[in-house]
Design a protein around this motif. Structure first.
Motif, PDB file in Angstrom:
ATOM      1  N   THR A  20     -50.712  -1.947 -25.815  1.00  0.00           N
ATOM      2  CA  THR A  20     -49.464  -1.554 -25.152  1.00  0.00           C
ATOM      3  C   THR A  20     -48.285  -1.754 -26.093  1.00  0.00           C
ATOM      4  N   ASP A  21     -48.274  -2.873 -26.803  1.00  0.00           N
ATOM      5  CA  ASP A  21     -47.193  -3.117 -27.764  1.00  0.00           C
ATOM      6  C   ASP A  21     -47.187  -2.052 -28.856  1.00  0.00           C
ATOM      7  N   ALA A  42     -57.277  -9.039 -22.117  1.00  0.00           N
ATOM      8  CA  ALA A  42     -55.842  -8.970 -21.839  1.00  0.00           C
ATOM      9  C   ALA A  42     -55.043  -8.941 -23.144  1.00  0.00           C
ATOM     10  N   LYS A  43     -55.497  -9.725 -24.114  1.00  0.00           N
ATOM     11  CA  LYS A  43     -54.810  -9.737 -25.407  1.00  0.00           C
ATOM     12  C   LYS A  43     -54.904  -8.364 -26.071  1.00  0.00           C
ATOM     13  N   ALA A  47     -48.739   1.978 -20.831  1.00  0.00           N
ATOM     14  CA  ALA A  47     -48.786   0.651 -20.218  1.00  0.00           C
ATOM     15  C   ALA A  47     -49.865   0.571 -19.144  1.00  0.00           C
ATOM     16  N   ASP A  75     -59.298 -13.165 -21.111  1.00  0.00           N
ATOM     17  CA  ASP A  75     -58.159 -13.428 -21.999  1.00  0.00           C
ATOM     18  C   ASP A  75     -58.197 -12.519 -23.222  1.00  0.00           C
ATOM     19  N   ALA A  96     -55.348  -5.492 -24.573  1.00  0.00           N
ATOM     20  CA  ALA A  96     -54.536  -4.551 -23.799  1.00  0.00           C
ATOM     21  C   ALA A  96     -53.059  -4.718 -24.152  1.00  0.00           C
ATOM     22  N   LYS A  97     -52.616  -5.974 -24.281  1.00  0.00           N
ATOM     23  CA  LYS A  97     -51.222  -6.227 -24.650  1.00  0.00           C
ATOM     24  C   LYS A  97     -50.924  -5.685 -26.040  1.00  0.00           C
ATOM     25  N   GLU A  98     -51.840  -5.905 -26.991  1.00  0.00           N
ATOM     26  CA  GLU A  98     -51.640  -5.389 -28.343  1.00  0.00           C
ATOM     27  C   GLU A  98     -51.565  -3.864 -28.334  1.00  0.00           C
TER      28      GLU A  98
END
Length: 154
Positions: free
Chosen positions: A20-21, A13-14, A107, A10, A16-18
């Motif tokens: 990517t954002d 993933a967080k 991404a 988790d 990676a999302k940050e």
């Protein structure tokens, strides 16, 4: 043990999302800058075209006897103005394509360092593209102006 693994996943993933954002935001910002630059260049082209058209209009009033030559000149100028507009559209299209390619690459990045590398490379390439596009449009505008002045002198 499974909770630790899940928490680690988790957390990863967080991150990676940050990343990517952040990459998407940077790419959007660069794309917006490119779009604004394209709009500014288009406005400048329109101003130059209007100035050239005003000169041609004045020449036409002074050269009523050579109406056919002026008509041909006007058609040529219209073609050149259209060529500049099409070139601007091509540049905007290329910039948009490159921005989306960078977003796709960001991404699919494996880690934040890779995202940063992709962003840096995109911005470097975008700067080079913007310079090349500005030179190309500048050359077209100069050719347009020379042709307009040359036709007006005829």
């Amino acid at each position: 043990m499974a909770k630790k693994v899940k928490d680690a996943i988790d957390k990863s993933a967080k991150r990676a999302k940050e990343a990517t954002d952040k990459a998407a935001a940077a790419t959007k910002k660069a794309t917006d800058r490119a779009a604004n630059a394209a709009k500014d260049a288009t406005d400048k082209v329109a101003g130059s075209a209007k100035a050239a058209a005003d000169r041609v209009e004045g020449a036409r009033d002074n050269l009523k006897k050579s109406g056919e030559k002026l008509k041909a000149s006007g058609e040529k100028i219209a073609k050149q103005g259209s060529a500049i507009s099409m070139k601007m559209i091509e540049h905007a299209e290329e910039n948009t394509h490159q921005a989306f390619a960078a977003m796709r690459a960001a991404a699919s990045a494996k880690n934040p360092a890779e995202v940063a590398k992709i962003q840096g490379e995109y911005l470097k390439q975008q700067g080079a593209r913007a310079l090349a596009h500005a030179r190309e449009i500048g050359e077209l505008i100069m050719r347009f102006g020379r042709d307009a002045v040359g036709e007006a002198k005829k």
